[in-house]
Design a protein around this motif. Sequence first.
Motif, short mmCIF file in Angstrom:
data_model
loop_
_atom_site.label_atom_id
_atom_site.label_comp_id
_atom_site.label_asym_id
_atom_site.label_seq_id
_atom_site.Cartn_x
_atom_site.Cartn_y
_atom_site.Cartn_z
N LEU A 1 10.87 2.22 -3.92
CA LEU A 1 9.59 2.63 -4.50
C LEU A 1 9.81 3.57 -5.69
N PRO A 2 8.84 3.61 -6.60
CA PRO A 2 8.93 4.56 -7.72
C PRO A 2 8.98 6.00 -7.19
N ALA A 3 9.54 6.88 -7.98
CA ALA A 3 9.66 8.29 -7.57
C ALA A 3 8.31 8.87 -7.21
N GLY A 4 8.26 9.54 -6.06
CA GLY A 4 7.04 10.20 -5.63
C GLY A 4 6.12 9.35 -4.78
N ALA A 5 6.40 8.03 -4.69
CA ALA A 5 5.54 7.14 -3.90
C ALA A 5 6.04 7.07 -2.46
N VAL A 6 5.10 6.99 -1.53
CA VAL A 6 5.42 6.91 -0.10
C VAL A 6 4.80 5.63 0.46
N LEU A 7 5.58 4.87 1.21
CA LEU A 7 5.12 3.60 1.77
C LEU A 7 4.10 3.82 2.88
N ILE A 8 2.96 3.11 2.79
CA ILE A 8 1.94 3.15 3.83
C ILE A 8 1.91 1.81 4.59
N THR A 9 2.18 0.73 3.89
CA THR A 9 2.26 -0.59 4.52
C THR A 9 3.25 -0.55 5.68
N ASP A 10 3.02 -1.35 6.73
CA ASP A 10 3.95 -1.45 7.85
C ASP A 10 5.36 -1.74 7.32
N PRO A 11 6.34 -0.89 7.63
CA PRO A 11 7.70 -1.06 7.11
C PRO A 11 8.32 -2.41 7.45
N GLU A 12 7.86 -3.04 8.56
CA GLU A 12 8.45 -4.31 8.99
C GLU A 12 7.77 -5.53 8.34
N LEU B 1 0.87 -1.18 0.00
CA LEU B 1 0.00 0.00 0.00
C LEU B 1 0.90 1.23 0.00
N VAL B 2 0.72 2.08 -1.01
CA VAL B 2 1.55 3.28 -1.12
C VAL B 2 0.66 4.49 -1.35
N GLU B 3 1.22 5.66 -1.06
CA GLU B 3 0.55 6.92 -1.39
C GLU B 3 1.29 7.53 -2.57
N THR B 4 0.56 7.93 -3.58
CA THR B 4 1.19 8.47 -4.78
C THR B 4 0.25 9.45 -5.47
N LEU B 5 0.77 10.21 -6.40
CA LEU B 5 -0.08 11.11 -7.18
C LEU B 5 -1.09 10.30 -7.98
N ALA B 6 -2.32 10.74 -7.97
CA ALA B 6 -3.40 10.00 -8.64
C ALA B 6 -3.15 9.84 -10.13
N ILE B 7 -2.49 10.81 -10.75
CA ILE B 7 -2.29 10.74 -12.20
C ILE B 7 -1.02 10.00 -12.59
N SER B 8 -0.28 9.50 -11.63
CA SER B 8 0.95 8.75 -11.98
C SER B 8 1.11 7.54 -11.07
N ILE B 9 0.05 6.76 -10.93
CA ILE B 9 0.11 5.54 -10.11
C ILE B 9 0.98 4.51 -10.81
#
Length: 208
Positions: free
Chosen positions: A165-176, A133-141
Amino acid sequence: MAEKKAHKELTNKITAEPRNTFGKGVARKLRAAGKVPAVVYGHGTEPRHLSLPAHDVSLLLRKANAILDLQIEGESQLALVKDVQKDPLRQIIEHIDLIVVRKGERVEVDVAVHLEGEPVAGTVAEQDAKSLLVETLAISIPENIVESVEGLEAGTHIYAKDITLPAGAVLITDPETLVIAISIPAEQDLGEVPEVEAPAEETEAAAE
């Protein structure tokens, strides 16, 4: 290159026709005419019921987390595919739920993790998490996240925090969260178990 990719995603134009009639009978007639019933909602807007061209939509839906550029009576509306309902037997699209998105908006989506390469000979790469699960710009998933296992040795563990992760994406999933584990197959690990002869005393006792 990134700008070209984003532009390409924005050209996923689909002509959408508003609809005011509902029910299973209406839906069947739409599908028979090569169309798919859909609804788009979000950002506090009233749900808009639409019909979309089935063939064009099915091609775009081959990509996960597809963004559609809906053309509704001369108006352009970006929408993220939220849910696709299919006939379980014929796999025909029966209905699509879409969420309104805006340029510059960030969304949370599940993105598949694909492995490439081969670990050290005699080992296997076991994938515990198929997506992140990541957070990213809606127009560049991103369509997927690629992680190399080339040359990795047994005992190597790759966690969500280790994935690039791809540029601009932020991890939401538990890092562990464990994503990939390199191990030796069980049958290879055990090998042949040698036969052990019983001590002479035990053999004699058994004979008595």
